[in-house]
Design a protein around this motif. Structure first.
Motif, mmCIF file in Angstrom:
data_model
loop_
_atom_site.group_PDB
_atom_site.id
_atom_site.type_symbol
_atom_site.label_atom_id
_atom_site.label_comp_id
_atom_site.label_asym_id
_atom_site.label_seq_id
_atom_site.Cartn_x
_atom_site.Cartn_y
_atom_site.Cartn_z
ATOM 1 N N ALA A 1 -10.682 2.998 4.038
ATOM 2 C CA ALA A 1 -11.528 2.959 2.842
ATOM 3 C C ALA A 1 -11.879 4.370 2.381
ATOM 4 O O ALA A 1 -11.919 4.644 1.175
ATOM 5 C CB ALA A 1 -12.801 2.157 3.116
ATOM 6 N N ASN A 2 -12.102 5.279 3.316
ATOM 7 C CA ASN A 2 -12.410 6.664 2.974
ATOM 8 C C ASN A 2 -11.231 7.314 2.257
ATOM 9 O O ASN A 2 -11.400 7.976 1.225
ATOM 10 C CB ASN A 2 -12.784 7.444 4.234
ATOM 11 N N ARG A 3 -10.013 7.128 2.794
ATOM 12 C CA ARG A 3 -8.819 7.698 2.157
ATOM 13 C C ARG A 3 -8.598 7.094 0.773
ATOM 14 O O ARG A 3 -8.268 7.793 -0.181
ATOM 15 C CB ARG A 3 -7.583 7.474 3.024
ATOM 16 N N TYR A 4 -8.766 5.790 0.661
ATOM 17 C CA TYR A 4 -8.545 5.103 -0.617
ATOM 18 C C TYR A 4 -9.580 5.539 -1.658
ATOM 19 O O TYR A 4 -9.240 5.751 -2.819
ATOM 20 C CB TYR A 4 -8.596 3.589 -0.398
ATOM 21 N N SER A 5 -10.824 5.685 -1.248
ATOM 22 C CA SER A 5 -11.876 6.141 -2.163
ATOM 23 C C SER A 5 -11.616 7.568 -2.625
ATOM 24 O O SER A 5 -11.808 7.892 -3.802
ATOM 25 C CB SER A 5 -13.246 6.063 -1.493
ATOM 26 N N THR A 6 -11.172 8.418 -1.708
ATOM 27 C CA THR A 6 -10.871 9.798 -2.068
ATOM 28 C C THR A 6 -9.697 9.859 -3.029
ATOM 29 O O THR A 6 -9.717 10.598 -4.013
ATOM 30 C CB THR A 6 -10.581 10.634 -0.806
ATOM 31 N N ALA A 7 -8.657 9.065 -2.769
ATOM 32 C CA ALA A 7 -7.497 9.025 -3.672
ATOM 33 C C ALA A 7 -7.909 8.540 -5.059
ATOM 34 O O ALA A 7 -7.463 9.078 -6.074
ATOM 35 C CB ALA A 7 -6.404 8.129 -3.087
ATOM 36 N N THR A 8 -8.779 7.547 -5.117
ATOM 37 C CA THR A 8 -9.254 7.036 -6.400
ATOM 38 C C THR A 8 -10.062 8.098 -7.142
ATOM 39 O O THR A 8 -9.904 8.273 -8.353
ATOM 40 C CB THR A 8 -10.095 5.768 -6.195
ATOM 41 N N ALA A 9 -10.914 8.816 -6.427
ATOM 42 C CA ALA A 9 -11.711 9.873 -7.057
ATOM 43 C C ALA A 9 -10.816 10.994 -7.583
ATOM 44 O O ALA A 9 -11.044 11.517 -8.684
ATOM 45 C CB ALA A 9 -12.725 10.424 -6.057
ATOM 46 N N LEU A 10 -9.786 11.370 -6.815
ATOM 47 C CA LEU A 10 -8.859 12.400 -7.276
ATOM 48 C C LEU A 10 -8.089 11.936 -8.508
ATOM 49 O O LEU A 10 -7.905 12.695 -9.464
ATOM 50 C CB LEU A 10 -7.887 12.781 -6.168
ATOM 51 N N ALA A 11 -7.629 10.693 -8.499
ATOM 52 C CA ALA A 11 -6.905 10.160 -9.657
ATOM 53 C C ALA A 11 -7.807 10.145 -10.887
ATOM 54 O O ALA A 11 -7.372 10.504 -11.992
ATOM 55 C CB ALA A 11 -6.391 8.756 -9.347
ATOM 56 N N GLN A 12 -9.055 9.750 -10.711
ATOM 57 C CA GLN A 12 -10.002 9.731 -11.830
ATOM 58 C C GLN A 12 -10.252 11.143 -12.349
ATOM 59 O O GLN A 12 -10.328 11.365 -13.556
ATOM 60 C CB GLN A 12 -11.314 9.074 -11.401
#
Length: 146
Positions: free
Chosen positions: A42-53
């Motif tokens: 979940a931490n990796r996925y949240s970070t990837a989502t924040a970077l994409a945003q």
């Protein structure tokens, strides 16, 4: 005359209780291990989502007349998102960025000018992590171009 008063537990009862306790503790340990793994995911996925945003907001904040929206970028085969986005401009040769506690991420983007209609650019941002099975987050947005 003896009055027999039995108090306490027998050895068999004690062994059954210890086995039941051990089974319960092993189940809790297994759940704890699973929770740690899922939390890291979940931490990796949240970070990837924040970077994409963050990257998407960078594109959307640009002027509609910017040259990047006038022609196709990163639309060559086999991957339609072939252009790298530099997340760390201070690094000399970096196509990825490492986020402490989350891993290393690579951002690819494509801009399809005049798609789906004239004067509208389709922006696709794809963020991939190198650990945990290479999870990918993809964002698509549209921006008016002049």
């Amino acid at each position: 005359m003896f009055i027999k008063s039995e108090k306490g537990f027998s050895l068999v009862e004690l062994l059954v209780a210890v086995v039941m306790l051990a089974v319960g503790l092993l189940a809790v340990a297994g759940m704890q291990s699973m929770a740690i793994n899922k939390n890291a995911y979940a931490n990796r996925y949240s970070t990837a989502t924040a970077l994409a945003q963050e990257v998407m907001e960078d594109f959307l904040a640009r002027e509609p007349s910017s040259a990047i929206f006038q022609s196709d970028v990163g639309l060559g085969p086999p991957d339609p998102s072939a252009a790298n986005y530099d997340l760390d401009p201070s690094a000399v040769t970096s196509n990825s960025v490492t986020v402490t506690g989350a891993g290393t991420f690579t951002v690819l983007y494509s801009i399809d000018a005049n798609n789906p209609v004239a004067n509208v650019a389709k922006i696709t941002v794809k963020v991939t992590t190198t650990i945990g099975g290479g999870q990918t987050v993809t964002l698509i947005s549209y921006k008016r171009s002049l």
